[in-house]
Design an enzyme around this catalytic site. Structure first.
Site, PDB file in Angstrom:
ATOM      1  N   ARG A   1     -24.149   6.463  13.357  1.00  0.00           N
ATOM      2  CA  ARG A   1     -24.248   6.483  11.355  1.00  0.00           C
ATOM      3  C   ARG A   1     -22.377   6.273  11.345  1.00  0.00           C
ATOM      4  NH1 ARG A   1     -28.822   7.980  10.874  1.00  0.00           N
ATOM      5  NH2 ARG A   1     -29.837  10.228   9.916  1.00  0.00           N
TER       6      ARG A   1
ATOM      7  N   GLU B   1     -10.464  -1.823  11.184  1.00  0.00           N
ATOM      8  CA  GLU B   1     -11.121  -2.905  10.003  1.00  0.00           C
ATOM      9  C   GLU B   1     -11.330  -4.783  10.283  1.00  0.00           C
ATOM     10  OE1 GLU B   1      -9.100  -2.299   6.457  1.00  0.00           O
ATOM     11  OE2 GLU B   1      -6.996  -3.035   7.369  1.00  0.00           O
TER      12      GLU B   1
ATOM     13  N   GLY C   1       0.981  -1.541  -0.574  1.00  0.00           N
ATOM     14  CA  GLY C   1      -0.062   0.220  -0.151  1.00  0.00           C
ATOM     15  C   GLY C   1       1.060   1.128  -0.068  1.00  0.00           C
TER      16      GLY C   1
ATOM     17  N   ILE D   1       1.169   2.367   7.282  1.00  0.00           N
ATOM     18  CA  ILE D   1       0.378   3.332   8.553  1.00  0.00           C
ATOM     19  C   ILE D   1      -0.025   2.209   9.459  1.00  0.00           C
ATOM     20  CG2 ILE D   1      -0.080   4.682   6.495  1.00  0.00           C
ATOM     21  CD1 ILE D   1      -3.458   3.519   7.297  1.00  0.00           C
ATOM     22  N   ASP D   2      -0.341   0.903   9.514  1.00  0.00           N
ATOM     23  CA  ASP D   2      -1.033  -0.333   9.580  1.00  0.00           C
ATOM     24  C   ASP D   2       0.486  -0.003  11.188  1.00  0.00           C
ATOM     25  OD1 ASP D   2      -2.045  -0.470   8.124  1.00  0.00           O
ATOM     26  OD2 ASP D   2      -1.676  -1.673   7.732  1.00  0.00           O
TER      27      ASP D   2
ATOM     28  N   ARG E   1      -3.944   7.204   3.830  1.00  0.00           N
ATOM     29  CA  ARG E   1      -2.858   6.898   3.086  1.00  0.00           C
ATOM     30  C   ARG E   1      -2.772   7.989   2.797  1.00  0.00           C
ATOM     31  NH1 ARG E   1      -3.475   0.787   1.248  1.00  0.00           N
ATOM     32  NH2 ARG E   1      -3.215   1.688  -1.030  1.00  0.00           N
TER      33      ARG E   1
ATOM     34  N   MET F   1      -8.200   1.721   8.747  1.00  0.00           N
ATOM     35  CA  MET F   1      -7.414   1.264   8.265  1.00  0.00           C
ATOM     36  C   MET F   1      -6.459   0.041   9.717  1.00  0.00           C
ATOM     37  SD  MET F   1      -6.441   1.743   4.791  1.00  0.00           S
ATOM     38  CE  MET F   1      -7.684   1.238   3.922  1.00  0.00           C
ATOM     39  N   GLY F   2      -6.065  -0.531   9.462  1.00  0.00           N
ATOM     40  CA  GLY F   2      -4.776  -1.381  10.326  1.00  0.00           C
ATOM     41  C   GLY F   2      -4.604  -2.793  10.155  1.00  0.00           C
ATOM     42  N   ARG F   3      -5.233  -3.228   9.397  1.00  0.00           N
ATOM     43  CA  ARG F   3      -5.162  -5.018   8.821  1.00  0.00           C
ATOM     44  C   ARG F   3      -5.781  -5.267  10.465  1.00  0.00           C
ATOM     45  NH1 ARG F   3      -1.507  -6.112   4.152  1.00  0.00           N
ATOM     46  NH2 ARG F   3      -3.589  -5.838   2.888  1.00  0.00           N
TER      47      ARG F   3
HETATM   48  O1  F6P Z   1      -1.657  -2.192   5.112  1.00  0.00           O
HETATM   49  C1  F6P Z   1      -2.075  -0.776   4.390  1.00  0.00           C
HETATM   50  C2  F6P Z   1      -3.167  -0.513   4.090  1.00  0.00           C
HETATM   51  O2  F6P Z   1      -3.670   0.453   4.257  1.00  0.00           O
HETATM   52  C3  F6P Z   1      -3.823  -1.909   5.328  1.00  0.00           C
HETATM   53  O3  F6P Z   1      -4.208  -1.163   6.588  1.00  0.00           O
HETATM   54  C4  F6P Z   1      -5.059  -2.175   4.463  1.00  0.00           C
HETATM   55  O4  F6P Z   1      -6.243  -3.105   5.312  1.00  0.00           O
HETATM   56  C5  F6P Z   1      -5.100  -1.678   2.879  1.00  0.00           C
HETATM   57  O5  F6P Z   1      -3.796  -1.461   3.648  1.00  0.00           O
HETATM   58  C6  F6P Z   1      -5.467  -1.439   2.047  1.00  0.00           C
HETATM   59  O6  F6P Z   1      -5.363  -2.385   0.894  1.00  0.00           O
HETATM   60  P1  F6P Z   1      -5.799  -1.780  -0.828  1.00  0.00           P
HETATM   61  O7  F6P Z   1      -4.505  -0.039  -1.064  1.00  0.00           O
HETATM   62  O8  F6P Z   1      -5.179  -2.778  -1.217  1.00  0.00           O
HETATM   63  O9  F6P Z   1      -7.528  -1.971  -0.458  1.00  0.00           O
END
Ligand code: F6P
Length: 342
Positions: free
Chosen positions: A266, A222, A10, A126-127, A275, A169-171
């Protein structure tokens, strides 16, 4: 020397600052040639590259994204991928390859190292989930963006007496949710490291509202997961590294909260906004220091290493230490944040 550079995975604020630093030190101090592979490992497989010079990398320090482009290509998933990488590097006379990426890109670099490919790693994401470094660049910017968003959402939450669910985000790591939630004064933070129980969550919101609050902010990562058997989440598609494409937990959560508590709810999904744009000063400086040290490591022939922040020092650590396991949020950190919940 000819030093190759690639950015994989990413995109993330600060990538261009690393590229600029590598060129400034590599060309300006050592007199090396720097070439950039386009779109991460895909450019190495497809032999897509561009020369990087001090002149061509001027003015990029503050720019988000990556001038080289990026992809989630995994050479180990392509027929003869490793041999093609080796052939490209040999044909282009690349003596060292600086790979700027997260667990996937650096995992490939580590595995290729065992095949004799001379790699140096630079940790971005960013994670903030890479081991062996205190922090990755890009994280600070993402936390700031999320915090600004939470601040803004507070005004609507307050004006409309609503529950606002903010998905970040953050996986599989909760660093971004926890940090932005703490900085933004969230009333609940849900992270992947600790499955959440909807009943407990709603009790906490009721408790808060019973004490006089008319609104609540819930930050959800997420990758946060409901406790087994409490909620159904749709299965996601996966990329070449086997990672599920996450996103959408906030939309699943909001109607549950609304129907159980009766509070109007909401959702805002911050997604790729986190990002985007210019890196913070912290990330520009960290990325620059990483780029300078990575160039030194390449110059020294110190391959199989990754540059890392330890305390206030930028050091070199074995790449294997960085990719062996994900750095996740320890339970004690979430526990200390819980004082602000409910
Ligand atoms: O690893 C960085 C990240 O932004 C995660 O937080 C997120 O799950 C993933 O990449 C999203 O990936 P893409 O840009 O491929 O949808």
């Amino acid at each position: 020397m000819r030093i190759g550079v690639l950015t994989g995975g990413g995109d993330c604020p600060g990538l261009n600052a690393v590229i600029r630093a590598i060129v400034r030190k590599g060309e300006g101090v050592y007199g090396h040639q720097i070439i950039g592979f386009r779109h991460g490992w895909r450019g190495v497989l497809d032999n897509e590259l561009t020369e990087l010079t001090i002149a061509s990398t001027r003015g990029i320090l503050h720019r988000g994204g990556t001038i080289l482009g990026t992809s989630r290509t995994n050479p180990f998933q392509h027929d003869d991928g490793v041999a093609i990488v080796q052939a490209t590097l040999a044909r282009e006379n690349v003596d060292a390859l600086v790979t700027i990426g997260g667990e996937d890109t650096l995992g490939v670099a580590h595995k290729l190292g065992a095949e004799g490919v001379p790699c140096v790693g630079v940790p971005k994401t960013i994670d903030n989930d890479l081991s062996a470094t205190d922090v990755t660049f890009g994280f600070n910017t993402a936390v700031q963006i999320a915090t600004d968003a939470i601040d803004r959402l507070h005004t609507t939450a307050e004006s409309h007496d609503r529950v606002m669910v903010v998905e970040v985000m953050g996986r599989h790591a909760g660093w971004l949710a926890l940090s932005s939630g703490l900085a933004g004064g969230a009333d609940l933070i849900l992270i992947p490291e600790q499955p959440f129980d909807l009943d407990v969550l709603c009790d906490r919101l009721r408790h808060r509202h019973a004490r006089g609050a008319s609104f609540s902010i819930v930050v959800v990562a997420e990758g946060a997961e409901p406790a087994a058997g409490t909620m159904t989440i749709q299965a996601a598609t996966t990329d070449e590294f086997g990672h599920a494409r996450l996103g959408g937990i906030g939309n699943a959560l909001a109607p549950e909260i609304e129907s159980r508590t009766g509070y109007e709810t909401r959702v805002t999904t911050l997604g790729h906004v986190l990002r985007g744009g210019t890196p913070t000063a912290f990330d520009r400086i960290l990325a620059t220091r990483f780029g300078l040290e990575a160039t030194d490591a390449a110059h020294d022939g110190d391959f199989g290493t990754m540059v890392a922040l330890r305390g206030t020092d930028v050091v070199r650590v074995p790449l294997g230490d960085a990719v062996r396991e994900l750095k996740t949020v320890p339970p004690s950190l979430l526990d200390s944040a819980a004082v602000f919940f409910g």
